[in-house]
Motif scaffolding. Structure first.
Motif, PDB file in Angstrom:
ATOM      1  N   GLN A  67       0.119  24.446  -0.835  1.00 21.60           N
ATOM      2  CA  GLN A  67       1.091  23.737  -0.387  1.00 21.60           C
ATOM      3  C   GLN A  67       1.350  24.040   1.343  1.00 21.60           C
ATOM      4  OE1 GLN A  67       1.720  21.072  -0.947  1.00 21.60           O
ATOM      5  NE2 GLN A  67       2.702  20.769  -2.698  1.00 21.60           N
ATOM      6  N   ILE A  70      -2.679  23.223   2.826  1.00 23.93           N
ATOM      7  CA  ILE A  70      -2.291  21.696   3.310  1.00 23.93           C
ATOM      8  C   ILE A  70      -1.619  21.452   4.946  1.00 23.93           C
ATOM      9  CG2 ILE A  70      -1.501  20.052   2.899  1.00 23.93           C
ATOM     10  CD1 ILE A  70      -1.991  20.670  -1.011  1.00 23.93           C
ATOM     11  N   ARG A  90      -8.735  21.157   3.504  1.00 22.68           N
ATOM     12  CA  ARG A  90      -7.390  20.431   2.534  1.00 22.68           C
ATOM     13  C   ARG A  90      -7.876  20.019   0.954  1.00 22.68           C
ATOM     14  NH1 ARG A  90      -4.209  15.384   5.451  1.00 22.68           N
ATOM     15  NH2 ARG A  90      -5.885  14.390   5.797  1.00 22.68           N
ATOM     16  N   GLU A  94      -6.054  20.620  -2.041  1.00 26.76           N
ATOM     17  CA  GLU A  94      -5.956  19.557  -3.435  1.00 26.76           C
ATOM     18  C   GLU A  94      -5.812  19.708  -4.484  1.00 26.76           C
ATOM     19  OE1 GLU A  94      -4.466  16.600   0.046  1.00 26.76           O
ATOM     20  OE2 GLU A  94      -6.906  16.178  -0.665  1.00 26.76           O
ATOM     21  N   GLN A  99      -4.799  16.992  -7.457  1.00 30.09           N
ATOM     22  CA  GLN A  99      -4.261  15.481  -6.753  1.00 30.09           C
ATOM     23  C   GLN A  99      -5.385  14.976  -6.292  1.00 30.09           C
ATOM     24  OE1 GLN A  99      -1.693  17.278  -3.553  1.00 30.09           O
ATOM     25  NE2 GLN A  99       0.182  17.139  -4.470  1.00 30.09           N
ATOM     26  N   LEU A 102      -5.945  12.315  -3.648  1.00 32.69           N
ATOM     27  CA  LEU A 102      -5.942  12.970  -1.894  1.00 32.69           C
ATOM     28  C   LEU A 102      -6.914  13.296  -2.057  1.00 32.69           C
ATOM     29  CD1 LEU A 102      -1.638  13.838  -2.127  1.00 32.69           C
ATOM     30  CD2 LEU A 102      -3.281  11.886  -1.055  1.00 32.69           C
ATOM     31  N   ALA A 103      -7.591  14.371  -2.410  1.00 34.49           N
ATOM     32  CA  ALA A 103      -9.115  15.001  -2.274  1.00 34.49           C
ATOM     33  C   ALA A 103      -9.808  14.241  -2.315  1.00 34.49           C
ATOM     34  CB  ALA A 103      -9.289  16.421  -3.695  1.00 34.49           C
ATOM     35  N   ASP A 106      -9.966  13.096   1.562  1.00 39.66           N
ATOM     36  CA  ASP A 106     -10.393  13.410   2.604  1.00 39.66           C
ATOM     37  C   ASP A 106     -11.769  14.090   2.714  1.00 39.66           C
ATOM     38  OD1 ASP A 106      -8.053  14.281   3.610  1.00 39.66           O
ATOM     39  OD2 ASP A 106      -7.576  15.816   1.880  1.00 39.66           O
TER      40      ASP A 106
END
Length: 248
Positions: A67, A70, A90, A94, A99, A102-103, A106
């Motif tokens: 966290q 990130i 990031r 993730e 996650q 989200l990954a 990116d």
């Protein structure tokens, strides 16, 4: 703790370029406990430098703080939205939190600007595999190999994805080619062991496993294979079946 205290004391006597170089050197050497307080001081001195935030984020991730990592990568992206590295970093953080969407977003953001970014393609392949989309994963790994010739892990991952899809012949062909080029490549040796065992070629499977296990004993660990190396489940199960029978 002592190493961290010494790093802080030494940092107080350094110029900003010296601090940066010392932090980068400690990071590269894996001395993360020393690196983090150095990066903290560099951040204080250079709060507008995206690379400083991104580097500290990488150290925070290495120290088990995804966290925090990130958060640092977010700052880096806000400062330099056109740079690929913070998105890549990031995404890795993730992934550590599973996650996946989200990954993937990116990595796809990187690929929108550079469709041949091998690292983003490879990482996106891992994400798609973790989501169970092995056809997409295989395409990503193959694209990563094309984007960066000699990317052996991408070729091995593509072969393992093919095995997961039931294309054992393609997997075996590709793994044999990799071993011919890189005889000491443990991933390909272990992968070929699983493929050969699955099709009943036990003698040759044992020969390849003898080489693989001597090169890297982690291939005995199914948790490492699934969660860290990110093999598909079918070759992991095949290799575990081989190991269980080989121990009898």
């Amino acid at each position: 703790m002592l190493a961290t205290l010494l790093a802080v004391l030494l940092a107080a006597q350094m110029s900003v370029p010296q601090l940066f170089d010392a932090a980068l050197s400690a990071s590269r050497d894996g001395r993360f406990g020393e690196a983090l307080p150095l990066w903290d001081q560099v951040v204080e001195q250079l709060p507008g430098d995206a690379s400083v935030w991104s580097n500290r984020g990488n150290v925070r991730l290495a120290m088990g703080d995804p966290q925090g990592a990130i958060s640092d990568q977010n700052r880096a992206i806000a400062l330099e939205p056109g740079s690929a590295d913070p998105y890549l970093n990031r995404g890795i953080a993730e992934e550590s939190l599973q996650q996946w969407d989200l990954a993937a977003a990116d990595y796809e953001a990187i690929l929108q600007n550079d469709p041949a970014d091998a690292a983003a393609l490879y990482n996106l392949g891992n994400v798609r595999g973790s989501q169970g989309h092995w056809d997409q994963a295989r395409r990503c790994f193959e694209a990563a190999d094309l984007a960066r010739p000699g990317f052996a892990m991408a070729r091995s991952s593509a072969a393992l994805a093919a095995f997961q899809q039931g294309d054992g012949a393609a997997a075996e062909r590709e793994l044999r080619l990799l071993i011919r080029r890189y005889p000491l490549f443990a991933d390909a040796r272990a992968g070929l062991t699983a493929v050969l065992w699955q099709r009943g070629a036990s003698g040759e499977a044992e020969s390849n496993w003898a080489a693989a296990s001597g090169l890297d004993p982690r291939y005995r660990q199914p948790e490492w294979l699934l969660q860290i190396r990110r093999w598909p489940p079918l070759p992991v199960h095949a290799l575990q079946d081989f190991l269980q029978l080989a121990r009898r």
